[in-house]
Design an enzyme around this catalytic site. Structure first.
Site, PDB file in Angstrom:
ATOM      1  N   GLU A 293      47.275   0.892  -4.072  1.00  0.00           N
ATOM      2  CA  GLU A 293      46.111   0.748  -4.952  1.00  0.00           C
ATOM      3  C   GLU A 293      46.536   0.351  -6.364  1.00  0.00           C
ATOM      4  O   GLU A 293      45.862  -0.447  -7.022  1.00  0.00           O
ATOM      5  CB  GLU A 293      45.310   2.056  -4.982  1.00  0.00           C
ATOM      6  N   TRP A 296      47.282  -3.287  -6.192  1.00  0.00           N
ATOM      7  CA  TRP A 296      46.034  -4.055  -6.217  1.00  0.00           C
ATOM      8  C   TRP A 296      45.522  -4.192  -7.652  1.00  0.00           C
ATOM      9  O   TRP A 296      45.042  -5.259  -8.055  1.00  0.00           O
ATOM     10  CB  TRP A 296      44.963  -3.370  -5.354  1.00  0.00           C
ATOM     11  N   TRP A 325      22.226 -18.866  -4.200  1.00  0.00           N
ATOM     12  CA  TRP A 325      21.887 -17.469  -3.964  1.00  0.00           C
ATOM     13  C   TRP A 325      20.382 -17.250  -4.118  1.00  0.00           C
ATOM     14  O   TRP A 325      19.693 -18.003  -4.804  1.00  0.00           O
ATOM     15  CB  TRP A 325      22.644 -16.572  -4.952  1.00  0.00           C
ATOM     16  N   ASN A 360      35.143   4.292  -3.772  1.00  0.00           N
ATOM     17  CA  ASN A 360      35.548   2.905  -3.539  1.00  0.00           C
ATOM     18  C   ASN A 360      35.044   2.353  -2.207  1.00  0.00           C
ATOM     19  O   ASN A 360      34.625   1.194  -2.123  1.00  0.00           O
ATOM     20  CB  ASN A 360      37.073   2.773  -3.588  1.00  0.00           C
ATOM     21  N   TRP A 378      26.576 -12.392  -6.449  1.00  0.00           N
ATOM     22  CA  TRP A 378      27.498 -11.299  -6.728  1.00  0.00           C
ATOM     23  C   TRP A 378      27.571 -10.977  -8.212  1.00  0.00           C
ATOM     24  O   TRP A 378      27.873  -9.841  -8.598  1.00  0.00           O
ATOM     25  CB  TRP A 378      28.899 -11.610  -6.186  1.00  0.00           C
ATOM     26  N   TRP A 401      34.035  -7.521  -6.446  1.00  0.00           N
ATOM     27  CA  TRP A 401      32.783  -8.196  -6.105  1.00  0.00           C
ATOM     28  C   TRP A 401      33.017  -9.536  -5.420  1.00  0.00           C
ATOM     29  O   TRP A 401      32.338  -9.884  -4.452  1.00  0.00           O
ATOM     30  CB  TRP A 401      31.913  -8.367  -7.359  1.00  0.00           C
TER      31      TRP A 401
END
Length: 484
Positions: A293, A296, A325, A360, A378, A401
Site C-alpha cells: 500500500e 501504491w 458521460w 478503501n 469520475w 477514481w
C-alpha cells in the site's frame, strides 16, 4: 545569516530535511502561509482543514522547543502567497528559504514563481519513500503498470536503502514509543485527543476556512507513540486478511496523517522493515500487503510528477477522452446522499459524509457504482471525495477514481464491473457495517440485508428504505456497451 523554514504540507519534525537544513543554517523562524481561496479551489475538506490546524498548533509548540519561532502569514491564493513571502523576506532580510517539495501542478508553478522572483528557495524531497523520478524503466521513462514499478521500487530500496533525515535532538518521534492498548484508528474511535486551537501559544491559526471537528483522530504524537507500535506488533501480520472487511478496524488508519505530512512515509517504511527485514525480499510475507500500500502511494505520486496533466482532470488513457458521460444530477444526488437502494453503497456514503473517511474496499465499490452503474463522470466523484475526506490526497484520489473508471494508469479493465450485492455479501456477510450506518435496515435478516427489496415487499411494515435507482444486470450491460 537570516534563514527561514517555509512550512507547507509537512507538519512534522521527524524526517523533515528542510527543517534539518534550516536548523543547521541557523534559522530561528518558520513561516506558514494560509491560502483559503486556493484551498477552496482545491476543494479542501473542512475536517482535513481542522486536522491541519490542530497539527499546526502542535508543530508550533515542537518548533518552540527547538528555538524556532512559528509565524502565521495570511494570503488568499498561491499567487498572493508568493507576494506575501517576498514581502516577508524583504522586510526581514532573509537570505535563504528552506522547504520541502509538493508534487502537484499548482504547487510546482508557485515554487517556480518564487524562484523567478529571485527568492533563494532551497527544496528537499520527503513526501515519497523513493524520490520522484528515481524509479524508471529501461527507457528512462515512468512505468505505466504498477507491478513493474513495484519490482523496480523494491530493487532500488534493496540496493540503496531508504533515506530518512535524522530528527532534531529534542524530537520525541526519533524512537518508537511503548506499545499500548490504544485501538487502531479509522475515524470511528471515540477517543478525544482534540487540542483546542483557541489556546495556541504561538500565533493565531484562524486560517479563514470552514472547519469541521476532527476530534475522532488523535494527534500524530499519540499515533506515533501508541497506535503505530501496536499496529506493527499486533496487526500488520493480519492486514492482508482484515483490510477488506469494513466492519472491523483492520487498516492502519494513517492516511490522514500522511495527507497533511504529519507522519513521514519514509519513517513508516523504515519502522516496518526494521521489524520485518525479510519483507523487502518476500512478497508473500505476511507484512508485505501493507508495504504494498505504501508502494501504491509512491506510484500515484510518481505518476503525478511525470504526468502533471492528471492534476487538471485529464484521463490518463486518452483513448477514453471521447466518452460522453451521463450528467445525471438526480442520480448523482442519490449517490452522494447514500440513497441508491444498494445498502453497501449507501452505508459507505453515509460513512464518508458523517465521519470524513471511507474504508478503501468501499471506495472501490462506490466509485465503480458511480462510473459503471450510473455512467457519471469520475471527476464528479473525485471532487465529492476530496471535499469530504479527512485523508484527501490529489494523487491517490485521482489514481483511485481513474482506476475504478478504467481511464487511469494500470486501471481495472472496463469490463470489470463490481457487483455491489456480491461485494456486500463477501465483505460484510452479516451486515454489521451496513447496520451501523443504515439503521433503517437494522432488523433485517442477514441473508436479505445486502439487497432487501424482495424482503421489504413481503414485510411492508418494515419498509423504510428506498428503491434501487438502477437494476444491476441492466446497468452492467449498459456500461459494457458504453465503454465499447
Amino acid at each position: 545569516m537570516n534563514n527561514i523554514l517555509w512550512v507547507r504540507r509537512d507538519l512534522r519534525t521527524h524526517d523533515n530535511p528542510a527543517l534539518l537544513a534550516a536548523i543547521e543554517n541557523g534559522a530561528t523562524c518558520a513561516v506558514f502561509i494560509s491560502t483559503p481561496k486556493q484551498w477552496e479551489q482545491h476543494h479542501l475538506a473542512p475536517m482535513k482543514a481542522d486536522l491541519m490546524c490542530r497539527h499546526l498548533q502542535l508543530l508550533s509548540e515542537q518548533l518552540d522547543e527547538l528555538g524556532i519561532k512559528f509565524i502565521h502569514i495570511t494570503a488568499t491564493d498561491f499567487a498572493d502567497q508568493v507576494t506575501q513571502l517576498q514581502a516577508y523576506c524583504s522586510d526581514n532580510n532573509v537570505e535563504k528559504i528552506f522547504a520541502n517539495t509538493e508534487p502537484e501542478c499548482d504547487e510546482l508553478k508557485r515554487d517556480q514563481a518564487v524562484i523567478e522572483r529571485g527568492l533563494p528557495l532551497e527544496l528537499f524531497q520527503s513526501d515519497t519513500i523513493v524520490p520522484v523520478g528515481k524509479v524508471l524503466n529501461k527507457q528512462g521513462e515512468m512505468f505505466k503498470v504498477f507491478t513493474p514499478f513495484k519490482n523496480a521500487w523494491l530493487k532500488r530500496v534493496q540496493q540503496t536503502g531508504i533515506e530518512c533525515s535524522p530528527s532534531p535532538p529534542s524530537d520525541s518521534t526519533s524512537t518508537l514509543g511503548p506499545v499500548s492498548n490504544h485501538s487502531d484508528i479509522d475515524g470511528n474511535s471515540k477517543a478525544n485527543h482534540h487540542l483546542d486551537i483557541s489556546a495556541e501559544s504561538s500565533g493565531n491559526f484562524d486560517i479563514g476556512y470552514p472547519r469541521e471537528s476532527s476530534d475522532r483522530w488523535p494527534l500524530s504524537e499519540t499515533v506515533i507513540k501508541q497506535v503505530i507500535p501496536e499496529f506493527l506488533v499486533n496487526k500488520v501480520s493480519s492486514y492482508h486478511d482484515n483490510r477488506d472487511i469494513p466492519s472491523i478496524k483492520g487498516t492502519s488508519g494513517l492516511s490522514p496523517y500522511l495527507a497533511i505530512g504529519a507522519i513521514s512515509p519514509r519513517w513508516l517504511a523504515i519502522q516496518l522493515i526494521q521489524q520485518n527485514p525479510e519483507v523487502l525480499f518476500d512478497t508473500q510475507h505476511s507484512a508485505f500487503s501493507w508495504l504494498n500500500e505504501l508502494i501504491w502511494r509512491d506510484f500515484y505520486k510518481h505518476l503525478l510528477f511525470h504526468y502533471p496533466q492528471l492534476a487538471k482532470g485529464s484521463n490518463f488513457q486518452t483513448k477514453y477522452d471521447g466518452l460522453i458521460w451521463h450528467p445525471d444530477h438526480q442520480n448523482f444526488k442519490a449517490w452522494c446522499e447514500g440513497k441508491t437502494g444498494y445498502p453497501i453503497v449507501d452505508a459507505a456514503m453515509r460513512q464518508l459524509t458523517t465521519t470524513g473517511w471511507m474504508h478503501n474496499r468501499l471506495r472501490m465499490i462506490v466509485a465503480s457504482f458511480l462510473t459503471k452503474h450510473l455512467l457519471i463522470d469520475w471527476r464528479w466523484g473525485e471532487r465529492f471525495f476530496i471535499s469530504h475526506l479527512i485523508d484527501g490526497d490529489l494523487s491517490a484520489n485521482n489514481g483511485g477514481w481513474q482506476w475504478a473508471a478504467s481511464t487511469g494508469c494500470d486501471a481495472q479493465p472496463y469490463f470489470r464491473i463490481f457487483n455491489p450485492i456480491t461485494q456486500s455479501e463477501r465483505f460484510d456477510p452479516k451486515g454489521i457495517f451496513i447496520r451501523r450506518y443504515l439503521p433503517e435496515l437494522a432488523d433485517l435478516p442477514d441473508k436479505d440485508i445486502h439487497f432487501p427489496h424482495d424482503y421489504l415487499k413481503k414485510h411492508p411494515d418494515q419498509d423504510k428504505y428506498w428503491a434501487p435507482i438502477v437494476e444491476h444486470k441492466q446497468a452492467r450491460l449498459r456500461a459494457l456497451t458504453f465503454f465499447k
